[in-house]
Scaffold this active site. Structure first.
Site, PDB file in Angstrom:
ATOM      1  N   SER A   1       4.542  -1.266   4.024  1.00  0.00           N
ATOM      2  CA  SER A   1       4.747  -2.637   4.484  1.00  0.00           C
ATOM      3  C   SER A   1       4.846  -3.574   3.284  1.00  0.00           C
ATOM      4  O   SER A   1       4.068  -3.445   2.333  1.00  0.00           O
ATOM      5  CB  SER A   1       3.582  -3.085   5.366  1.00  0.00           C
ATOM      6  OG  SER A   1       3.394  -2.192   6.431  1.00  0.00           O
TER       7      SER A   1
ATOM      8  N   GLN B   1       0.859  -1.188   0.000  1.00  0.00           N
ATOM      9  CA  GLN B   1       0.000   0.000   0.000  1.00  0.00           C
ATOM     10  C   GLN B   1       0.897   1.240   0.000  1.00  0.00           C
ATOM     11  O   GLN B   1       1.605   1.481   0.985  1.00  0.00           O
ATOM     12  CB  GLN B   1      -0.869  -0.033   1.259  1.00  0.00           C
ATOM     13  CG  GLN B   1      -1.867   1.072   1.389  1.00  0.00           C
ATOM     14  CD  GLN B   1      -2.490   1.079   2.786  1.00  0.00           C
ATOM     15  OE1 GLN B   1      -1.873   0.629   3.749  1.00  0.00           O
ATOM     16  NE2 GLN B   1      -3.688   1.591   2.907  1.00  0.00           N
TER      17      GLN B   1
ATOM     18  N   GLU C   1      -9.185  -2.050   6.891  1.00  0.00           N
ATOM     19  CA  GLU C   1      -8.045  -2.178   7.804  1.00  0.00           C
ATOM     20  C   GLU C   1      -8.519  -2.209   9.256  1.00  0.00           C
ATOM     21  O   GLU C   1      -8.065  -3.014  10.053  1.00  0.00           O
ATOM     22  CB  GLU C   1      -7.107  -0.977   7.604  1.00  0.00           C
ATOM     23  CG  GLU C   1      -5.684  -1.374   7.326  1.00  0.00           C
ATOM     24  CD  GLU C   1      -4.795  -0.181   7.017  1.00  0.00           C
ATOM     25  OE1 GLU C   1      -5.296   0.923   6.718  1.00  0.00           O
ATOM     26  OE2 GLU C   1      -3.581  -0.382   7.068  1.00  0.00           O
TER      27      GLU C   1
ATOM     28  N   SER D   1       1.124   6.435   2.656  1.00  0.00           N
ATOM     29  CA  SER D   1       1.790   7.390   3.550  1.00  0.00           C
ATOM     30  C   SER D   1       3.051   7.977   2.915  1.00  0.00           C
ATOM     31  O   SER D   1       3.755   7.292   2.172  1.00  0.00           O
ATOM     32  CB  SER D   1       2.190   6.713   4.859  1.00  0.00           C
ATOM     33  OG  SER D   1       1.080   6.143   5.477  1.00  0.00           O
TER      34      SER D   1
HETATM   35  C1  LIG Z   1       3.060  -1.176  11.558  1.00  0.00           C
HETATM   36  C2  LIG Z   1       2.695  -0.099  10.579  1.00  0.00           C
HETATM   37  C3  LIG Z   1       2.427  -0.438   9.261  1.00  0.00           C
HETATM   38  C4  LIG Z   1       2.118   0.549   8.327  1.00  0.00           C
HETATM   39  N1  LIG Z   1       1.954   0.177   7.021  1.00  0.00           N
HETATM   40  C5  LIG Z   1       1.704   1.116   6.091  1.00  0.00           C
HETATM   41  C6  LIG Z   1       1.581   0.753   4.706  1.00  0.00           C
HETATM   42  O1  LIG Z   1       1.715  -0.419   4.332  1.00  0.00           O
HETATM   43  N2  LIG Z   1       1.333   1.713   3.800  1.00  0.00           N
HETATM   44  C7  LIG Z   1       1.184   3.020   4.152  1.00  0.00           C
HETATM   45  O2  LIG Z   1       0.911   3.842   3.273  1.00  0.00           O
HETATM   46  N3  LIG Z   1       1.340   3.429   5.463  1.00  0.00           N
HETATM   47  C8  LIG Z   1       1.599   2.504   6.422  1.00  0.00           C
HETATM   48  N4  LIG Z   1       1.765   2.873   7.749  1.00  0.00           N
HETATM   49  C9  LIG Z   1       1.760   4.305   8.076  1.00  0.00           C
HETATM   50  C10 LIG Z   1       0.591   4.733   8.940  1.00  0.00           C
HETATM   51  O3  LIG Z   1      -0.594   4.794   8.197  1.00  0.00           O
HETATM   52  C11 LIG Z   1       0.974   6.132   9.518  1.00  0.00           C
HETATM   53  O4  LIG Z   1       2.106   5.931  10.347  1.00  0.00           O
HETATM   54  C12 LIG Z   1      -0.147   6.731  10.327  1.00  0.00           C
HETATM   55  O5  LIG Z   1      -1.226   7.092   9.490  1.00  0.00           O
HETATM   56  C13 LIG Z   1       0.347   7.994  11.087  1.00  0.00           C
HETATM   57  O6  LIG Z   1       0.966   8.884  10.220  1.00  0.00           O
HETATM   58  P1  LIG Z   1       2.433   9.466  10.544  1.00  0.00           P
HETATM   59  O7  LIG Z   1       3.325   8.327  10.905  1.00  0.00           O
HETATM   60  O8  LIG Z   1       2.835  10.322   9.397  1.00  0.00           O
HETATM   61  O9  LIG Z   1       2.265  10.355  11.840  1.00  0.00           O
HETATM   62  P2  LIG Z   1       1.722  11.849  11.905  1.00  0.00           P
HETATM   63  O10 LIG Z   1       0.475  11.979  11.117  1.00  0.00           O
HETATM   64  O11 LIG Z   1       2.850  12.774  11.558  1.00  0.00           O
HETATM   65  O12 LIG Z   1       1.370  11.984  13.432  1.00  0.00           O
HETATM   66  C14 LIG Z   1       2.372  12.241  14.432  1.00  0.00           C
HETATM   67  C15 LIG Z   1       1.652  12.379  15.772  1.00  0.00           C
HETATM   68  O13 LIG Z   1       0.768  13.520  15.732  1.00  0.00           O
HETATM   69  C16 LIG Z   1      -0.557  13.129  16.064  1.00  0.00           C
HETATM   70  N5  LIG Z   1      -1.526  13.878  15.252  1.00  0.00           N
HETATM   71  C17 LIG Z   1      -1.479  14.079  13.910  1.00  0.00           C
HETATM   72  N6  LIG Z   1      -2.555  14.780  13.513  1.00  0.00           N
HETATM   73  C18 LIG Z   1      -3.306  15.003  14.621  1.00  0.00           C
HETATM   74  C19 LIG Z   1      -4.549  15.672  14.865  1.00  0.00           C
HETATM   75  N7  LIG Z   1      -5.221  16.248  13.860  1.00  0.00           N
HETATM   76  N8  LIG Z   1      -5.018  15.708  16.137  1.00  0.00           N
HETATM   77  C20 LIG Z   1      -4.338  15.136  17.151  1.00  0.00           C
HETATM   78  N9  LIG Z   1      -3.145  14.493  16.992  1.00  0.00           N
HETATM   79  C21 LIG Z   1      -2.638  14.433  15.744  1.00  0.00           C
HETATM   80  C22 LIG Z   1      -0.625  11.654  15.716  1.00  0.00           C
HETATM   81  O14 LIG Z   1      -1.652  10.983  16.431  1.00  0.00           O
HETATM   82  C23 LIG Z   1       0.771  11.174  16.107  1.00  0.00           C
HETATM   83  O15 LIG Z   1       0.834  10.931  17.491  1.00  0.00           O
HETATM   84  C24 LIG Z   1       2.068   1.914   8.715  1.00  0.00           C
HETATM   85  C25 LIG Z   1       2.325   2.266  10.050  1.00  0.00           C
HETATM   86  C26 LIG Z   1       2.655   1.288  10.966  1.00  0.00           C
HETATM   87  C27 LIG Z   1       2.971   1.686  12.385  1.00  0.00           C
END
Ligand SMILES: Cc1cc2nc3c(=O)[nH]c(=O)nc-3n(C[C@H](O)[C@H](O)[C@H](O)COP(=O)(O)OP(=O)(O)OC[C@H]3O[C@@H](n4cnc5c(N)ncnc54)[C@H](O)[C@@H]3O)c2cc1C
Length: 389
Positions: free
Chosen positions: A173, A137, A254, A140
């Site tokens: 992933s 996928q 998901e 992100s």
């Molecule tokens: C095990 C795992 C597998 C994954 N696999 C995939 C994959 O296959 N493909 C893919 O595309 N993505 C994948 N992801 C990514 C995942 O979808 C993102 O990590 C997730 O959506 C969070 O985005 P970010 O890491 O950019 O954090 P950010 O969005 O930058 O967030 C950072 C922090 O800020 C907080 N925050 C952000 N916005 C707000 C708000 N509006 N209000 C309050 N708090 C907020 C968040 O809760 C978090 O604590 C995976 C993640 C993990 C952990």
């Protein structure tokens, strides 16, 4: 599409007899030959898990036990949500993966069924069903996770109809083992309506995959660089501008799959109790923490059951479930430090409790963070004022 319907597919038709479905599945999983090296690796295989995971998946497919939520005409079982949950629970109980990987069957399959052309369905659904092709996928990005609609990877259409992709994805992933990726990218300036979805062959020129190593030492995530990748004119899924609708189908599924983790959490809880008792670390404070968590697991189990029995996949209950499941799994993992003390610092490959403690940190991030689930519940369920943007 022509598919032979193997012997177990029809058990899911007995929706009035879930105990019978459970008994037959349990029997099958107990007796099925397990390929050497097979382990319950979770939703995503590592490179070493691909071979045993694929052999196991093929055995399930030959017996009609993959793609349970797909229509029968595409080799699925048209199984109810209850039937799907029973299979996921029994697989967790048997300590085996329920399929090769989550992305192809659970996320891409429903998208192609809803938005794909007949040619895309013909080209991809059967190889997903049999486990021949792994998908990843590509949503992100370094600057867009929670705010998914903020993605910057661009796709432009050339005069000959083909598409050119430029950008970077992260946390993808299984990308290192994947044959195809489902890509969300920008085809226009509007935040949501400017998004479109595409099928990307991962061996196309300009696709570079760099594996990332996680806390637990395994490598399931990747960075993916897309440098002027040229895609066929028919690589788009649905219409230009339908990318957000495609993304919502994948994110809804998901959340649904997360509920099936309850059984593996009970197993982890049992292991924590056994280990604490054997090591003599079961003091009243730890006993209280373990009991509280055990009650939370049962609450989760019943909330999950109520949600699946309602059969409404759009129900806000699934956001509650996602939140409860993620936080219970994280807290369960954290208890490993109380049980193991300083031994929690050893190599996670040597102790499943240490491994669970490290992997537990990912639960409140993947599939939408806990903060985002709380925002959804506050705004869409409780009707609280929207967060300032
Ligand atoms: C095990 C795992 C597998 C994954 N696999 C995939 C994959 O296959 N493909 C893919 O595309 N993505 C994948 N992801 C990514 C995942 O979808 C993102 O990590 C997730 O959506 C969070 O985005 P970010 O890491 O950019 O954090 P950010 O969005 O930058 O967030 C950072 C922090 O800020 C907080 N925050 C952000 N916005 C707000 C708000 N509006 N209000 C309050 N708090 C907020 C968040 O809760 C978090 O604590 C995976 C993640 C993990 C952990």
């Amino acid at each position: 599409m022509t598919t032979d319907f193997p012997r177990l597919t029809t058990i899911f038709d007995r929706t009035d007899d879930p105990d019978r479905i459970r008994a037959e599945i349990r029997d099958f999983l107990d007796q099925a030959p397990k390929p050497p090296g097979l382990r319950d690796y979770g939703p995503t295989p590592t490179a070493n898990d691909v071979e045993p995971g694929r052999a196991w998946h093929r055995h399930l497919a030959e017996n009609g036990l993959t793609c349970l939520h797909w229509p029968k005409e595409y080799g699925g079982a048209d199984a109810s949500v209850v039937g799907q949950a029973i299979f996921a629970e029994e697989a967790a109980r048997a300590g085996v993966p329920r399929q090769l990987g989550i992305t192809a069957i659970d996320l891409v399959g429903p998208v192609l069924l809803a938005f794909g052309t007949p040619e895309q369905k013909e080209a991809h659904l059967e190889s997903i069903r049999t486990g021949d092709h792994i998908w990843c996928q590509l949503f992100s990005e370094p600057g867009a996770g929670s705010d998914l609609a903020g993605i910057r990877t661009t796709v432009e259409q050339r005069d000959d109809g083909r598409w050119v992709v430029s950008g970077q994805k992260v946390w993808s992933s299984a990308a290192a083992s994947a044959d195809y990726g489902i890509l969300l990218a920008r085809t226009g300036p509007d935040k949501h309506k400017g998004l479109s979805a595409f099928i990307v062959p991962m061996n196309a020129d300009g696709v570079t995959v760099r594996p990332l190593v996680q806390l637990d030492g395994e490598s399931k995530f990747n960075e993916v660089f897309l440098d002027d990748v040229v895609l066929d004119a028919h690589a788009i899924i649905g219409e230009p501008g339908q990318g957000w609708a495609v993304a919502m189908v994948t994110l809804g599924r998901e959340r649904l799959t997360l509920g099936s983790q309850a059984v593996s959490m009970f197993r982890l809880h049992e292991k924590l109790v056994e280990t604490a008792t054997a090591r003599g670390s079961m003091d009243p404070v730890l006993a209280r923490s373990l009991t509280t968590l055990w009650a939370r697991l049962w609450l989760l189990r019943y909330t999950w059951q109520r949600a699946i029995e309602s059969g409404d996949l759009t129900s806000p209950t699934f956001s509650v479930l996602k939140l409860m499941t993620s936080e219970a799994e994280r807290d369960l993992g954290d208890l490993a430090t109380d049980v193991l003390g300083t031994d929690a610092c050893i190599d996670p490959a040597e102790d499943p409790l240490v491994h669970a403690m490290l992997v537990g940190r990912a639960q409140t991030i993947l599939g939408g963070t806990s903060e985002i689930q709380r925002n959804i519940l506050g705004e869409r369920v409780l009707g609280l004022p929207k967060e300032p943007r």
